[in-house]
Write an enzyme that holds these catalytic residues in place. Structure first.
Site, PDB file in Angstrom:
ATOM      1  N   TYR A   1       0.783  -1.231   0.000  1.00 13.35           N
ATOM      2  CA  TYR A   1       0.000   0.000   0.000  1.00 13.35           C
ATOM      3  C   TYR A   1       0.809   1.272   0.000  1.00 13.35           C
ATOM      4  CZ  TYR A   1      -4.872  -1.011  -0.003  1.00 13.35           C
ATOM      5  OH  TYR A   1      -6.123  -1.337  -0.404  1.00 13.35           O
TER       6      TYR A   1
ATOM      7  N   LYS B   1       0.314 -15.167   3.138  1.00 15.93           N
ATOM      8  CA  LYS B   1       0.427 -15.942   1.901  1.00 15.93           C
ATOM      9  C   LYS B   1       1.886 -16.347   1.767  1.00 15.93           C
ATOM     10  CE  LYS B   1      -1.367 -17.422  -2.033  1.00 15.93           C
ATOM     11  NZ  LYS B   1      -2.571 -18.277  -2.193  1.00 15.93           N
TER      12      LYS B   1
ATOM     13  N   ASP C   1      -6.268 -17.287   1.240  1.00 16.37           N
ATOM     14  CA  ASP C   1      -7.388 -17.837   0.447  1.00 16.37           C
ATOM     15  C   ASP C   1      -8.235 -18.779   1.298  1.00 16.37           C
ATOM     16  OD1 ASP C   1      -5.027 -19.262   0.452  1.00 16.37           O
ATOM     17  OD2 ASP C   1      -5.076 -19.814  -1.659  1.00 16.37           O
TER      18      ASP C   1
ATOM     19  N   ASP D   1      -7.259  -5.146   4.166  1.00 18.66           N
ATOM     20  CA  ASP D   1      -8.242  -4.321   3.465  1.00 18.66           C
ATOM     21  C   ASP D   1      -9.384  -5.203   2.970  1.00 18.66           C
ATOM     22  OD1 ASP D   1      -9.396  -2.175   2.095  1.00 18.66           O
ATOM     23  OD2 ASP D   1      -8.267  -2.642   0.270  1.00 18.66           O
TER      24      ASP D   1
ATOM     25  N   ASP E   1     -13.414  -5.893   4.858  1.00 18.59           N
ATOM     26  CA  ASP E   1     -14.678  -5.649   4.155  1.00 18.59           C
ATOM     27  C   ASP E   1     -15.507  -6.931   4.078  1.00 18.59           C
ATOM     28  OD1 ASP E   1     -14.126  -2.968   3.738  1.00 18.59           O
ATOM     29  OD2 ASP E   1     -14.831  -3.005   1.661  1.00 18.59           O
TER      30      ASP E   1
END
Ligand code: ATP
Ligand code: MG
Length: 335
Positions: free
Chosen positions: A124, A173, A206, A230, A234
């Site tokens: 980011y 990950k 995932d 992020d 959500d």
């Protein structure tokens, strides 16, 4: 003790939900001295600047900001005012609770988790570029530092301990992005060994998405890097009834900023039907940050109770109330 906070009423539905929220906080007896400051379009209109120095000075002084959504106009010198504020005060921890409220039209009734997102590193940084003259190739950077990983993971464990939470799940990950998220995972495992009273597990992002949708009740505190945070936060907001109920805190060493996750909702601005709950739940996080735990709890109970009875709730919750009538229902409950 009366404590000072900086309040930014914001743009779009901002002033409507902020005024309603302040009324509820007043009824609650939150005992706050409010220093109103400007940011966003409202600031540009009045001062010619999107993020006036006076606003930054106020937040610096009070250490606490309650902020309504801001509009960042295109070409105003900022990509995002929210990101600018986070950077300025080094608000490295983004804390997003997702808690089911009975009667909130969500798919689940048993979600009670907190996502802790690293807010300053990862993917980011906005450092990317098109690297072929014809624009046919683009690159962007990801960064992790041991210091950055350690402070966010430690923050998550401290939060878990304070909030009486039992487990921290590290989402990563590391199987594919071995360097940046691999570092995050290995630092997290080291930090976890300092917190033997709290369970720690880890999960590939995932799989975490699937598990969150299938068995959200298995999660307690999630800690993860910027981009995954992020997305996951959500997703978690969706588990509990969407944007109107999603609060967030941005916390640094000296300063903290509390806000609704949603934007300025220009489509419903000025119609008096915006749901003030996301901002109020952010205010509950703020009260906890100020060690006003009893007031935070009363505020959350009032919100849960009003929603479960459908008492004067706003249309996004299936009600026929307005921002004002909903605030009335909450004021009656927190007194
Ligand atoms: P911004 O550009 O400021 O981010 P946006 O157009 O992305 O705004 P959001 O404000 O994030 O939109 O809202 C997305 C949708 O959710 C809109 O339809 C909006 O009306 C609705 N919404 C957002 N917040 C609320 C709220 N507090 N109460 C009711 N509806 C809301
Ligand atoms: Mg938006």
């Amino acid at each position: 003790m009366t404590e000072q906070i900086t309040v930014i009423r914001g743009d779009g539905i901002g002033p409507e939900i902020m005024d309603a929220s302040l009324r509820v906080l007043d009824a609650l007896g939150a005992d706050l001295a409010v220093d109103f400051q400007l940011a966003g379009l409202a600031a540009q209109d009045e001062t010619g600047e999107l993020l006036p120095q006076a606003t930054l000075d106020s937040i610096e002084r009070t250490g606490i900001a309650l902020k309504a959504p801001l509009t960042t106009p295109v070409g105003g010198g900022f990509k995002s005012l929210n990101v600018a504020l986070r950077k300025h005060f080094d608000l490295y921890a983004n804390v997003r609770p997702a808690i089911s409220f009975r009667g909130s039209m969500s798919r689940y009734e048993n979600v009670d988790l907190i996502t802790v997102r690293e807010n300053t590193e990862g993917a980011y940084l906005g450092e990317g570029a098109f690297t072929a003259p014809d624009g046919s190739r683009a690159e962007s950077k990801m960064i992790a530092t041991r210091t950055g990983c350690e402070r966010i993971v430690r923050f998550a464990f401290e939060l878990a301990r304070r909030a009486g939470r039992k487990r921290v799940t590290v989402v990563h990950k590391a199987n594919i992005l071995k360097d940046v998220t691999g570092m995050f995972l290995s630092v997290a495992r080291e930090v976890a060994s300092d917190y033997v009273d709290i369970d720690c597990d880890d999960m590939i992002v995932d799989n975490a998405c699937m598990q969150l949708v299938m068995r959200p009740e298995r999660f307690d505190v999630i800690v993860t890097t910027n981009l995954f945070g992020d997305i996951l936060s959500d997703l978690c907001a969706g588990l509990v009834g969407g944007l109107g109920l999603a609060p967030g805190a941005n916390i640094g060493e000296k300063t903290a900023m509390f806000e609704a996750v949603h934007g300025s909702a220009p489509d419903i601005a000025g119609r008096g039907i915006a749901n003030p709950c996301a901002l109020l739940l952010a205010a509950a996080q703020m009260l906890e940050h100020m060690e006003k735990h009893d007031k935070a709890r009363r505020l959350r109970v009032a919100i849960g109770d009003a929603i479960s009875h459908g008492d004067r709730t706003t249309p996004d919750l299936g009600g026929q109330g307005t921002t004002e009538t909903f605030a009335d229902a909450l004021c009656e409950r927190v007194r």
